[in-house]
Design an enzyme around this catalytic site. Structure first.
Site, PDB file in Angstrom:
ATOM      1  N   MET A  36       7.306  75.319  44.178  1.00 28.42           N
ATOM      2  CA  MET A  36       6.978  76.902  44.051  1.00 28.42           C
ATOM      3  C   MET A  36       7.345  77.437  45.116  1.00 28.42           C
ATOM      4  O   MET A  36       6.892  78.560  45.601  1.00 28.42           O
ATOM      5  CB  MET A  36       5.494  76.881  43.912  1.00 28.42           C
ATOM      6  CG  MET A  36       4.988  76.295  42.612  1.00 28.42           C
ATOM      7  SD  MET A  36       3.655  77.232  41.745  1.00 28.42           S
ATOM      8  CE  MET A  36       2.181  77.103  43.213  1.00 28.42           C
ATOM      9  N   GLY A  37       8.427  76.852  46.068  1.00 27.64           N
ATOM     10  CA  GLY A  37       8.977  77.618  47.128  1.00 27.64           C
ATOM     11  C   GLY A  37       8.142  77.476  48.457  1.00 27.64           C
ATOM     12  O   GLY A  37       7.077  76.793  48.525  1.00 27.64           O
ATOM     13  N   HIS A  43       8.339  68.982  50.893  1.00 30.31           N
ATOM     14  CA  HIS A  43       9.176  69.329  49.969  1.00 30.31           C
ATOM     15  C   HIS A  43      10.749  68.599  50.371  1.00 30.31           C
ATOM     16  O   HIS A  43      11.433  67.959  49.500  1.00 30.31           O
ATOM     17  CB  HIS A  43       9.724  70.946  49.912  1.00 30.31           C
ATOM     18  CG  HIS A  43       8.282  71.607  49.340  1.00 30.31           C
ATOM     19  ND1 HIS A  43       7.714  72.490  49.954  1.00 30.31           N
ATOM     20  CD2 HIS A  43       7.858  71.670  47.996  1.00 30.31           C
ATOM     21  CE1 HIS A  43       6.845  72.992  49.433  1.00 30.31           C
ATOM     22  NE2 HIS A  43       6.468  72.521  48.460  1.00 30.31           N
ATOM     23  N   LYS A 155       0.086  64.546  47.971  1.00 36.80           N
ATOM     24  CA  LYS A 155      -1.054  65.217  48.114  1.00 36.80           C
ATOM     25  C   LYS A 155      -1.907  66.050  46.706  1.00 36.80           C
ATOM     26  O   LYS A 155      -2.905  66.090  46.933  1.00 36.80           O
ATOM     27  CB  LYS A 155      -0.573  66.403  48.999  1.00 36.80           C
ATOM     28  CG  LYS A 155      -1.674  67.578  49.385  1.00 36.80           C
ATOM     29  CD  LYS A 155      -1.310  68.809  50.210  1.00 36.80           C
ATOM     30  CE  LYS A 155      -0.464  69.828  49.578  1.00 36.80           C
ATOM     31  NZ  LYS A 155      -1.161  70.493  48.441  1.00 36.80           N
ATOM     32  N   VAL A 182       3.224  64.262  53.399  1.00 42.35           N
ATOM     33  CA  VAL A 182       3.561  64.534  54.842  1.00 42.35           C
ATOM     34  C   VAL A 182       2.637  65.331  55.568  1.00 42.35           C
ATOM     35  O   VAL A 182       2.161  66.474  55.019  1.00 42.35           O
ATOM     36  CB  VAL A 182       4.849  65.239  54.805  1.00 42.35           C
ATOM     37  CG1 VAL A 182       5.378  65.612  56.192  1.00 42.35           C
ATOM     38  CG2 VAL A 182       6.085  64.280  53.902  1.00 42.35           C
ATOM     39  N   LYS A 190       0.592  68.726  54.850  1.00 34.94           N
ATOM     40  CA  LYS A 190       1.616  70.003  54.918  1.00 34.94           C
ATOM     41  C   LYS A 190       1.280  70.789  53.548  1.00 34.94           C
ATOM     42  O   LYS A 190       1.129  69.844  52.442  1.00 34.94           O
ATOM     43  CB  LYS A 190       3.049  69.395  54.978  1.00 34.94           C
ATOM     44  CG  LYS A 190       3.316  68.839  56.444  1.00 34.94           C
ATOM     45  CD  LYS A 190       4.315  69.757  56.974  1.00 34.94           C
ATOM     46  CE  LYS A 190       4.392  68.894  58.391  1.00 34.94           C
ATOM     47  NZ  LYS A 190       5.205  69.630  59.437  1.00 34.94           N
ATOM     48  N   ARG A 193       0.180  76.537  51.520  1.00 33.29           N
ATOM     49  CA  ARG A 193      -1.076  77.189  51.542  1.00 33.29           C
ATOM     50  C   ARG A 193      -1.352  77.487  53.102  1.00 33.29           C
ATOM     51  O   ARG A 193      -2.168  78.223  53.583  1.00 33.29           O
ATOM     52  CB  ARG A 193      -1.865  77.088  50.598  1.00 33.29           C
ATOM     53  CG  ARG A 193      -1.466  77.531  49.241  1.00 33.29           C
ATOM     54  CD  ARG A 193      -2.922  77.260  48.275  1.00 33.29           C
ATOM     55  NE  ARG A 193      -2.579  77.844  46.944  1.00 33.29           N
ATOM     56  CZ  ARG A 193      -2.357  77.370  45.784  1.00 33.29           C
ATOM     57  NH1 ARG A 193      -1.822  76.084  45.864  1.00 33.29           N
ATOM     58  NH2 ARG A 193      -2.060  78.106  44.685  1.00 33.29           N
TER      59      ARG A 193
HETATM   60  O1  PAF Z   1       3.334  71.216  42.831  1.00 24.54           O
HETATM   61  C1  PAF Z   1       3.850  72.175  42.484  1.00 24.54           C
HETATM   62  O2  PAF Z   1       4.586  73.135  43.419  1.00 24.54           O
HETATM   63  C2  PAF Z   1       3.782  72.890  41.172  1.00 24.54           C
HETATM   64  O3  PAF Z   1       2.440  72.608  40.500  1.00 24.54           O
HETATM   65  C3  PAF Z   1       5.107  72.371  40.367  1.00 24.54           C
HETATM   66  C4  PAF Z   1       5.004  71.000  39.941  1.00 24.54           C
HETATM   67  C5  PAF Z   1       6.310  72.734  40.810  1.00 24.54           C
HETATM   68  C6  PAF Z   1       4.839  73.184  38.839  1.00 24.54           C
HETATM   69  O4  PAF Z   1       4.879  74.583  39.009  1.00 24.54           O
END
Ligand code: PAF
Length: 293
Positions: A36-37, A43, A155, A182, A190, A193
Site C-alpha cells: 500500500m506504498g 517492503h 509482521k 524488519v 517497521k 504507520r
Molecule cells: O499488507 C498490505 O500492505 C496490504 O494488506 C496488501 C497485502 C498490499 C493488500 O492491500
C-alpha cells in the site's frame, strides 16, 4: 545499489497484463510484492527476495479502500508516490503498478470473499470485513500480475496465514513466501504507520517488541501460555501510553485456540496510540501440549 533506470510505472491493468502476458514472458518468472506504498525497509526486503529469486519483479502500490472500515485511517494513510518510485527503482523493481481506485474498482461489486474462522480472531475481531477486502484486492492483483511467487512480511502474520489458506484452497497459481519482520534498531517493527506516532509514543512503542521477546523467553522457561499473555500485556501497559486491543497466543498458522505439536505458536499484539494502531507478533516453536497451556 543503483536505481533501476528501466523501471516502468504502469497505471492501467490492460497495459500491465499486456506487458506480463505469457508470450511476452517467454519463460521468465515473475516475483510480486503487493504493497500500500509509503515504502520502508520491510517492503524493500521483500523486493530483495523477489529480485534474488525471479527474472521480473513487479510491485503494486494501492491503498485499497475495500480493506478499511468506516472511521479507519483510509484518508490519513500516508502516501508519497515520488519517494516510493525512487525507492522501488533503487531496490530493483522492474514494473511499479500504481492503479487508481477507479481502475481497480470501476463499478460497485457485491461479490465478497469471506475468509472464515482464521479471520474472526486478532485483527479480524476489531476490524470486521478487513480481510474480506484484503482477499478481494489480492485476487484481482494475482489475476492481473499472474505472479509465480508473491512476498509478504511476517509482521502481518494473520494476513499471511489467511492468504496462504486462500491460495491453497482456491488453487491459485502463485506460491506465497513468508519474509521475516524488519525492525528499527530499538526493535519496533517497521511499518508505514509508524510516522503517525507522536514523538513520545514512538519512544514507547519499542516496548511492544521487548514485551513479546520477554514473553517468548518465559514460555521457553515453561510458563503456561495464558500466563505469558498476561506478562506481555502487563509489560505493554506499564511501558506505553497506548491502549491494548489484544495480546493473544494462538496456534500458527491455523490461528486455532487449541495447540498441537505440528504447529508453531504465535503471540500477537495490537496497541492503539493517539492516531494509529500498531501490530506485532512473535513466533515460537511448540514445546508444550494442550495440558500445559
Ligand atoms: O499488507 C498490505 O500492505 C496490504 O494488506 C496488501 C497485502 C498490499 C493488500 O492491500
Amino acid at each position: 545499489m543503483n536505481a533501476n533506470a528501466t523501471m516502468q510505472i504502469v497505471r492501467s491493468i490492460a497495459e500491465l497484463q499486456n506487458i506480463l502476458n505469457t508470450k511476452q514472458r517467454d519463460g521468465r518468472t515473475v516475483g510480486f510484492v503487493p504493497t500500500m506504498g509509503f515504502l520502508h525497509e520491510g517492503h524493500l526486503t521483500l523486493v530483495k527476495h523477489a529480485r534474488r529469486d525471479h527474472d521480473i519483479v513487479v510491485m503494486s502500490i494501492f491503498v485499497n479502500p475495500a480493506q478499511f472500515g468506516p472511521g479507519e485511517d483510509y484518508e490519513a494513510y500516508p502516501r508519497d508516490e515520488q519517494r516510493d518510485a525512487e525507492l522501488a527503482s533503487t531496490a530493483g523493481v522492474d514494473y511499479l503498478f500504481i492503479p487508481s481506485v477507479k481502475e481497480m474498482y470501476p463499478h460497485p461489486s457485491s461479490i465478497r470473499i469471506l475468509p472464515g474462522e482464521q479471520a474472526t480472531r486478532l485483527c479480524g475481531a476489531s476490524r470486521p470485513g478487513h480481510f474480506d477486502g484484503v482477499l478481494k484486492v489480492l485476487l484481482k492483483l494475482f489475476n492481473i500480475v499472474d505472479p509465480d511467487e508473491s512476498y509478504f512480511g511476517m509482521k502481518d502474520a494473520q494476513q499471511l496465514a489467511i492468504i496462504e489458506t486462500f491460495v491453497r484452497d482456491f488453487n491459485l497459481r502463485t506460491t506465497i513466501s513468508r519474509v521475516p519482520t524488519v525492525r528499527e534498531e530499538d526493535g519496533l517493527a517497521k511499518s508505514s504507520r509508524n510516522v503517525r506516532l507522536e514523538k513520545s509514543e514512538r519512544n514507547e512503542a519499542s516496548a511492544i517488541n521487548r514485551a513479546l521477546v520477554a514473553g517468548k523467553k518465559r514460555y521457553y522457561e515453561g510458563v503456561p501460555l495464558q500466563e505469558v499473555e498476561k506478562i506481555v500485556r502487563k509489560a505493554i501497559e506499564n511501558e506505553t501510553s497506548g491502549t491494548i486491543d489484544y495480546v493473544t497466543a494462538l496456534a500458527y498458522p491455523s490461528l486455532n485456540e487449541g495447540f498441537n505439536q505440528t504447529e508453531e505458536v504465535i503471540i500477537a499484539a495490537a496497541v492503539k496510540f493517539t492516531s494509529t494502531r500498531l501490530i506485532d507478533n512473535i513466533i515460537m516453536s511448540t514445546i508444550k501440549d494442550e495440558k500445559n497451556v
